[in-house]
Enzyme design. Sequence first.
Site, mmCIF file in Angstrom:
data_model
loop_
_atom_site.group_PDB
_atom_site.id
_atom_site.type_symbol
_atom_site.label_atom_id
_atom_site.label_comp_id
_atom_site.label_asym_id
_atom_site.label_seq_id
_atom_site.Cartn_x
_atom_site.Cartn_y
_atom_site.Cartn_z
ATOM 1 N N ASN A 108 0.804 -1.229 0.000
ATOM 2 C CA ASN A 108 0.000 0.000 0.000
ATOM 3 C C ASN A 108 0.835 1.278 0.000
ATOM 4 O OD1 ASN A 108 -1.546 -2.046 2.243
ATOM 5 N ND2 ASN A 108 -2.526 -1.609 0.294
ATOM 6 N N ILE A 115 1.145 6.814 -0.969
ATOM 7 C CA ILE A 115 0.418 5.994 0.007
ATOM 8 C C ILE A 115 -1.016 5.764 -0.435
ATOM 9 C CG2 ILE A 115 -0.395 5.921 2.406
ATOM 10 C CD1 ILE A 115 1.997 7.892 2.960
ATOM 11 N N CYS A 116 -1.463 4.516 -0.308
ATOM 12 C CA CYS A 116 -2.861 4.174 -0.572
ATOM 13 C C CYS A 116 -3.544 3.972 0.780
ATOM 14 C CB CYS A 116 -2.952 2.902 -1.405
ATOM 15 S SG CYS A 116 -4.649 2.411 -1.749
ATOM 16 N N LEU A 117 -4.245 5.010 1.210
ATOM 17 C CA LEU A 117 -5.020 4.964 2.449
ATOM 18 C C LEU A 117 -6.278 5.754 2.157
ATOM 19 C CD1 LEU A 117 -5.129 4.146 5.457
ATOM 20 C CD2 LEU A 117 -3.972 6.305 5.973
ATOM 21 N N ARG A 121 -7.796 10.150 0.565
ATOM 22 C CA ARG A 121 -8.373 10.506 -0.737
ATOM 23 C C ARG A 121 -9.400 11.612 -0.563
ATOM 24 N NH1 ARG A 121 -10.062 4.704 -2.139
ATOM 25 N NH2 ARG A 121 -8.048 3.706 -1.999
#
Length: 185
Positions: A108, A115-117, A121
């Site tokens: 992630n 960062i993918c959180l 978003r």
Amino acid sequence: MLTLASKLKRDEGGKTGRSPSGPSDSSHRVSIRDRLLIKEVAELEANLPSTCKLNFPDVNKLHSFQLAVSPDEGYYQSGKFQFEIDVPEAYNMVPPKVKCSTRIWHPNITETGEICLSLLREHSIDGTGWAPTRTLKDVVWGLNSLFTDLLNFDDPLNIDAAEHHLRDKEDFRSKVQDYIKNYAR
């Protein structure tokens, strides 16, 4: 933090005592973002996970700080991962900008620090993205959880890391430990 809070109190206390010789100096005003941050940083420091440490290089700039996460369990145990957090002027209508400054092998987080959180978003289809009701505490706890319960191999940003885990969990663990040894001490 005390310096910015002191400035806020001084500004509020000095509203009636301004000199009549000219207009108020806008450089002395404290923004809405900074007013929120004074409150949120105090709450965050009181409720910081034991695996996290905050660093404010300039106590007058609560909008720009670092977070160190040192997981105490799982694949990333024994590593120390640094995040740069910048809170934009439009906060809390928009999320903070966060980048991982430690090179990491993680599904992630890319090797370049993206960062993918979902809560970071601005617009999220599933409704779990940023909302004005979220705080810095949510962000810090979310980043901390990326190393434990939010570690997500099913919806990766770093597809190579996720596929590596799927192919060979022990080799994945070994590569994570190599990255920790080389970049996260």
